[in-house]
Design an enzyme around this catalytic site. Structure first.
Site, PDB file in Angstrom:
ATOM      1  CG  LEU C  74       2.823  -3.103   3.176  1.00  0.00           C
ATOM      2  CD1 LEU C  74       2.173  -3.892   4.304  1.00  0.00           C
ATOM      3  CD2 LEU C  74       4.079  -3.809   2.688  1.00  0.00           C
ATOM      4  CB  CYS C 131       5.779  -2.845   6.374  1.00  0.00           C
ATOM      5  SG  CYS C 131       5.472  -1.401   5.338  1.00  0.00           S
TER       6      CYS C 131
HETATM    7  C1  LIG Z   1      10.290   1.181  -2.378  1.00  0.00           C
HETATM    8  C2  LIG Z   1      10.465   0.049  -1.434  1.00  0.00           C
HETATM    9  C3  LIG Z   1       9.420  -0.832  -1.203  1.00  0.00           C
HETATM   10  C4  LIG Z   1       9.565  -1.892  -0.316  1.00  0.00           C
HETATM   11  N1  LIG Z   1       8.534  -2.765  -0.122  1.00  0.00           N
HETATM   12  C5  LIG Z   1       8.701  -3.809   0.714  1.00  0.00           C
HETATM   13  C6  LIG Z   1       7.665  -4.768   0.887  1.00  0.00           C
HETATM   14  O1  LIG Z   1       6.615  -4.685   0.259  1.00  0.00           O
HETATM   15  N2  LIG Z   1       7.878  -5.795   1.738  1.00  0.00           N
HETATM   16  C7  LIG Z   1       9.049  -5.953   2.438  1.00  0.00           C
HETATM   17  O2  LIG Z   1       9.178  -6.909   3.185  1.00  0.00           O
HETATM   18  N3  LIG Z   1      10.055  -5.061   2.289  1.00  0.00           N
HETATM   19  C8  LIG Z   1       9.897  -4.007   1.433  1.00  0.00           C
HETATM   20  N4  LIG Z   1      10.941  -3.105   1.271  1.00  0.00           N
HETATM   21  C9  LIG Z   1      12.181  -3.300   2.037  1.00  0.00           C
HETATM   22  C10 LIG Z   1      13.261  -3.983   1.189  1.00  0.00           C
HETATM   23  O3  LIG Z   1      12.857  -5.257   0.817  1.00  0.00           O
HETATM   24  C11 LIG Z   1      14.590  -4.046   1.945  1.00  0.00           C
HETATM   25  O4  LIG Z   1      14.410  -4.783   3.122  1.00  0.00           O
HETATM   26  C12 LIG Z   1      15.108  -2.662   2.313  1.00  0.00           C
HETATM   27  O5  LIG Z   1      14.856  -1.765   1.280  1.00  0.00           O
HETATM   28  C13 LIG Z   1      16.602  -2.655   2.623  1.00  0.00           C
HETATM   29  O6  LIG Z   1      17.364  -3.076   1.532  1.00  0.00           O
HETATM   30  P1  LIG Z   1      18.043  -2.077   0.474  1.00  0.00           P
HETATM   31  O7  LIG Z   1      18.821  -1.066   1.253  1.00  0.00           O
HETATM   32  O8  LIG Z   1      18.873  -2.936  -0.406  1.00  0.00           O
HETATM   33  O9  LIG Z   1      16.918  -1.438  -0.268  1.00  0.00           O
HETATM   34  C14 LIG Z   1      10.788  -2.058   0.373  1.00  0.00           C
HETATM   35  C15 LIG Z   1      11.827  -1.165   0.146  1.00  0.00           C
HETATM   36  C16 LIG Z   1      11.688  -0.121  -0.749  1.00  0.00           C
HETATM   37  C17 LIG Z   1      12.837   0.810  -0.958  1.00  0.00           C
END
Ligand SMILES: Cc1cc2nc3c(=O)[nH]c(=O)nc-3n(C[C@H](O)[C@H](O)[C@H](O)COP(=O)(O)O)c2cc1C
Ligand SMILES: Cc1cc2nc3c(=O)[nH]c(=O)nc-3n(C[C@H](O)[C@H](O)[C@H](O)COP(=O)(O)OP(=O)(O)OC[C@H]3O[C@@H](n4cnc5c(N)ncnc54)[C@H](O)[C@@H]3O)c2cc1C
Ligand SMILES: Cc1cc2nc3c(=O)[nH]c(=O)nc-3n(C[C@H](O)[C@H](O)[C@H](O)COP(=O)(O)OP(=O)(O)OC[C@H]3O[C@@H](n4cnc5c(N)ncnc54)[C@H](O)[C@@H]3O)c2cc1C
Ligand SMILES: Cc1cc2nc3c(=O)[nH]c(=O)nc-3n(C[C@H](O)[C@H](O)[C@H](O)COP(=O)(O)O)c2cc1C
Ligand code: FES
Ligand code: FES
Lengths: 304, 258, 304, 258
Positions: C74, C131
């Site tokens: 975060l 998270c």
């Molecule tokens: C590098 C990274 C940082 C992330 N940071 C946050 C965040 O700060 N807050 C949050 O709610 N989700 C965060 N996520 C989760 C994403 O928003 C998402 O829910 C998750 O990656 C699944 O989607 P995807 O497979 O398309 O990446 C993060 C994901 C990644 C990969």
């Protein structure tokens, strides 16, 4: 350097730590032309129920990124036919034979195990309380702590042979389930069964599996499986058999480093039925290169 | 059934979006029967993860040939293989067409890439004294592959070659006219084609073996992933990869959809 | 045919159903040279906490089969700097701005939201209770039903703006959490955050992430995410925003067919920051080809 | 920073396991500065999923060149690209070496493939009147890449070429003898090399800019995945992809490990 490849899973001694996972190697005989079966650390049979099960309607298989969904529905020949037709060959191989049991009720688990107890040549039982693809039993058992306790307790009272409880990753805290199994006297937990997953055909707008959801396996799930093994290793003392996406010796070694005493190769068998043999060889090579004289020493050896 | 590293000796485009690959594999070439298939590892990475099954299209001495249309990632990768590359294959897999039972005229009915097993089947049938007539259905003339086939009759969806309509309609028409002497149908093609053949069979009462497809994880009987539904059988399902891919068409409840 | 691309997430109207996911698009300004930002259905900001967070030590990133593990922890500039430095640009884009909030206590969530309530140009809030990469809060909130209830209740009382609760897949029954959010008045749930995962470097025998476990994202997890959306869609009425491994319009359509009203593109932005724009275009093309006059009609349209 | 489809105009092996690829990209070629990098989509499938970052090695009119050693899947795929293929690239990324501050002798110190940004850096430095001396470290003579570099001094681990030892030892030796006039060090190479340079800098008190690496998810500042630790800074971390890859070596707490 000679590397000692023997590992202990509770009272079960394996020639090497690499088994083939339930449902991904049939009953062992299907691959006899292609695989040097005696080199396996052990064979875990397809899940057996009291009576034969025909399984779910097609489609049962979908490929996904780095993995696959299956919805076989525990199709199996039933324990009696197994004892008659399959066990003799399995006994003859010269590797450990673990019979995996699935059932729709606690009583059925007990009946299947009792029938198997009368047989020779079985080295241990793996109890599948975690199949996501059947309506009765399956996940509803594996996500319920008190049923997990009950199944383990009842089966423990019926056998002195190695008892392995196969856990589902589809829970908030898998270590609670491992502890329950441990407390009730299981020798080991096998971790993980498949993750619940789904895929849709956007052309037909239908689910790609007849049962809508299925079980996700393959390299895609390896990081999740490693995290589950790690969680359990920090909270229980019994042996852990690591499963999930193992394709190479490197993958297997990761599982051992986070706490697994042995591993099972699943989906990889479909791509190369000799994977487990190659993985076992690769672990020995790694130990040799790193001057480790016993594969047991890999278990829990992650530095942190 | 063996798993073997086989050398690609030839890759060529034989028609619109259709490719042929020759593989050097004396072990498989010497034992394979028509209707059997091989399961090919198309990628060195985990994408796609699973092998891809292809019928053996022809056997020449040490070599087997497969033909395929480029459909998704797996077949796209396969079409980019080059002579000299090594492919990990498993085969021969599955049962085969029965060419030895009592019939005089073999009617080979294929739709699209379903023609794949026919050249090899034709070679074997030609060893006997049977008549061979081949019915091919395709979208249009550019998709018709007639190589190494006997007495070919063509039907195209757009009428650009042969009969304008489906191959099963053409077959029905021919049956409604003269009759073939003691015929047997060998069918391979998309599910809708098999469904119409199945209907035709009920009308004309001719024995028919058909090759079925299914998504497959293993291809050799260990995953239980490839069932077809049996008609009136307590076992309920048969495995395409092991019990098939060739079945008496009357024994299978053909699914809907493509 | 003209396809109506508008969708409603509770009281929030989006120009199109494709947003960029929190933590995978910074604060929007980083990509302005490369992406036609106004074509996005919305931007969900990086999670913001009351004070800036420096995040976890490196390594924070590991690639896995079809996915990646992250342990960013975060890292963010804090809500005040966000309001000062980033919000003005976000407001100017002409797309919906959803501010994602993360916190270590229920009070902190409330404080951050209250500060944001004083601002104009914010179209909604997404509450990250899921998270996996922070010691305080994070997963310990998202896997606890009563805390989920409390956070939703408290925040609901502070704002009339759209309130989206972002759920973790690392629970036995995600629909319980969706129902809790729904019962407490949330407008929508965002599903899923990352799966807990782990990877080991067998050469150094150390975990590949500084925090040992991290969050798994990318196409590898898509089947799991689809199953979670499907589970929720069958048990609650509020809108669902589908997230997890979306790389293409086809992927997004799968999520809508199982019940999502909108989707978020996460990891794909790292590979192609214009993915969300392309996905939005692709959904329109699919609707056109299938004679569907409104993308809303895709929601829950799976045939089974 | 732009995302663009760029044509491969040349692929060649320039040394043992080292490849060079030329990419036609006037947009990037016209603005890139030495030390910057591009992020390359190496695969059309999701394996590997993430882009791979490479320093710009040289710029010639419309073309940029990258060089790389084949390490894992990504670089293996890249080495198989052919002229005419199109690559999706993002660039130019990151900050750059400062060639304009006050120094008279540029000491370029590179280890292994860390030499990558130096040909371009050399071209830019040659526009001024600065002296350029290049120190290269490598495992053995077959790994030394001296093309387009000035006044090269070589150190090899096995002594097969030049000084027998590390490139930093060679540099220290040279410093302990005569002194370079008003020098500045530009360093790029593996972490252990940077760590020893950092130590040397404390002894000899010469300004030094070094290019750092980190695993990267995005390469352009949106994932927060690529931090290096700062010395005495309340922000604690800087991002290699955006704040770097070039940092004053004294500002970074260099991690242990490779
Ligand atoms: C590098 C990274 C940082 C992330 N940071 C946050 C965040 O700060 N807050 C949050 O709610 N989700 C965060 N996520 C989760 C994403 O928003 C998402 O829910 C998750 O990656 C699944 O989607 P995807 O497979 O398309 O990446 C993060 C994901 C990644 C990969
Ligand atoms: C016994 C058998 C023999 C076959 N022989 C031939 C042949 O000779 N020539 C030929 O071109 N094709 C043949 N096929 C079909 C061929 O295997 C598929 O075209 C191929 O797997 C598609 O792979 P892909 O990666 O290109 O497509 P994908 O990207 O995998 O997309 C494939 C699509 O087809 C479906 N599919 C995947 N695998 C199969 C499969 N095994 N069978 C049917 N559908 C599948 C998937 O569900 C998906 O929707 C045969 C299939 C079987 C089962
Ligand atoms: C700013 C920057 C500039 C670079 N310039 C060059 C260059 O000019 N030439 C060159 O040969 N290499 C360069 N690299 C390193 C190059 O990116 C990696 O060699 C490449 O990503 C390896 O990919 P792979 O798929 O072959 O290996 P993988 O199979 O991904 O294995 C890579 C191994 O290296 C690690 N790794 C993955 N990505 C990176 C990364 N970005 N940086 C460091 N380690 C990584 C992984 O943790 C893994 O252990 C640069 C890296 C950065 C960050
Ligand atoms: C097609 C298929 C069938 C399976 N059948 C069973 C089964 O009958 N009993 C069981 O306990 N696990 C079964 N599993 C789960 C595997 O044993 C294993 O736990 C899981 O696939 C994860 O390992 P993998 O990623 O190596 O495949 C099956 C898995 C697959 C893919
Ligand atoms: S494909 Fe595995 S049993 Fe048929
Ligand atoms: S690699 Fe994503 S912020 Fe640096």
């Amino acid at each position: 350097m000679v590397v000692n490849t023997e590992v202990n899973i509770g009272v079960l001694k394996l020639n090497n730590p690499v088994l083939v996972a339930s449902g991904t190697f049939g009953y062992g005989d299907e691959c006899k032309e292609m695989v040097e079966l005696h080199k396996l650390g052990g064979i875990v049979t397809k899940s057996l129920s009291l009576n034969p099960r025909i399984g779910n309607p097609p489609p049962r298989i979908v490929e996904t990124t780095g993995g696959m969904l299956n919805s076989i529905g525990l199709a199996n020949i039933g324990v009696k036919k197994f004892i008659q037709d399959k066990l003799p060959f399995l006994k003859s191989i010269g590797t450990s034979v673990i019979v995996n049991i699935a059932a729709s009720s606690v009583d059925e688990y007990c009946m299947v195990l009792s029938l198997l107890e009368e047989q020779e040549g079985i080295d241990g039982y793996e109890i599948n309380i975690s199949c996501p693809n059947v309506k009765d039993g399956g996940l509803s058992f594996g996500t319920n702590l008190s049923i997990t306790v009950e199944i383990t307790k009842r089966l423990r009272s019926l056998t002195t042979k190695p008892l392995i409880i196969k856990l589902t990753p589809n829970v908030t805290k898998i270590s609670d389930f491992a502890r329950a199994a441990s407390d009730e006297g299981a020798d080991a937990v096998a971790v993980i069964n498949t993750l619940v997953g789904l895929a849709v055909d956007i052309r037909t707008r239908k689910p790609k599996l007849s049962t809508i959801t299925g079980g996700l396996s393959g390299p895609a799930i390896k990081p999740v499986a490693l995290a589950k093994v790690y969680e359990i290793a920090r909270s229980v003392k019994i042996s852990i058999i690591g499963i999930g996406g193992i394709m190479t010796a490197e993958d297997a070694i990761e599982f051992m480093l986070v706490g697994a005493s042995a591993v099972q190769v699943g989906t990889a068998n479909f791509i190369d039925p000799s994977t487990a043999v190659k993985v076992a060889d690769g672990i020995v090579l790694y130990c040799t290169q790193n001057k480790i004289d016993s594969v047991q020493k890999l278990t829990g050896a992650m530095q942190y | 059934m063996i798993q073997i590293l086989s050398r690609v000796s030839n890759v060529r485009s034989i028609s619109d979006n259709i490719w042929a690959i020759n593989l050097v594999s004396p072990e498989i070439a010497s034992i394979v029967k028509p209707g059997q298939f091989i399961n090919v590892k198309v990628s060195e990475s985990y994408m796609p993860l699973l092998r891809r099954p292809f019928s053996v299209q022809q056997v020449n001495a040490d070599e087997i040939t497969i033909i395929f249309s480029v459909y998704g990632l797996g077949t796209a990768l396969l079409s980019k293989k080059r002579p000299g590359e090594i492919l990990d294959i498993i085969g021969p897999l599955g049962n085969s067409f029965n060419t030895e039972d009592k019939f005089d005229t073999a009617l080979l009915v294929g739709g699209g890439i379903g023609v794949a097993p026919f050249p090899f089947l034709t070679s074997i049938l030609k060893r006997s004294t049977k008549n061979i007539i081949t019915y091919l259905g395709a979208r249009s003339s550019t998709h018709v592959i007639t190589q190494q086939l006997e007495n070919v009759k063509v039907a195209t969806d757009d009428g650009s070659m042969g009969y304008h309509g489906t191959v099963v309609d053409l077959l029905r028409k021919d049956f409604s006219g003269s009759q073939y002497g003691n015929p047997k149908i060998f069918a391979c093609g998309p599910t809708p084609m098999l469904r119409s053949i199945s209907k035709l069979i009920q009308e004309i009462q001719v024995p028919c073996e058909a090759s079925f497809e299914s998504a497959m994880a293993c291809g050799f009987g260990i995953c239980q992933g490839c069932p077809v539904e049996l008609v009136n059988d307590e076992k309920k399902y048969a495995l395409v990869c092991k019990d098939g891919p060739v079945f008496d068409i009357r024994s299978i409840r053909i699914p809907y959809g493509s």
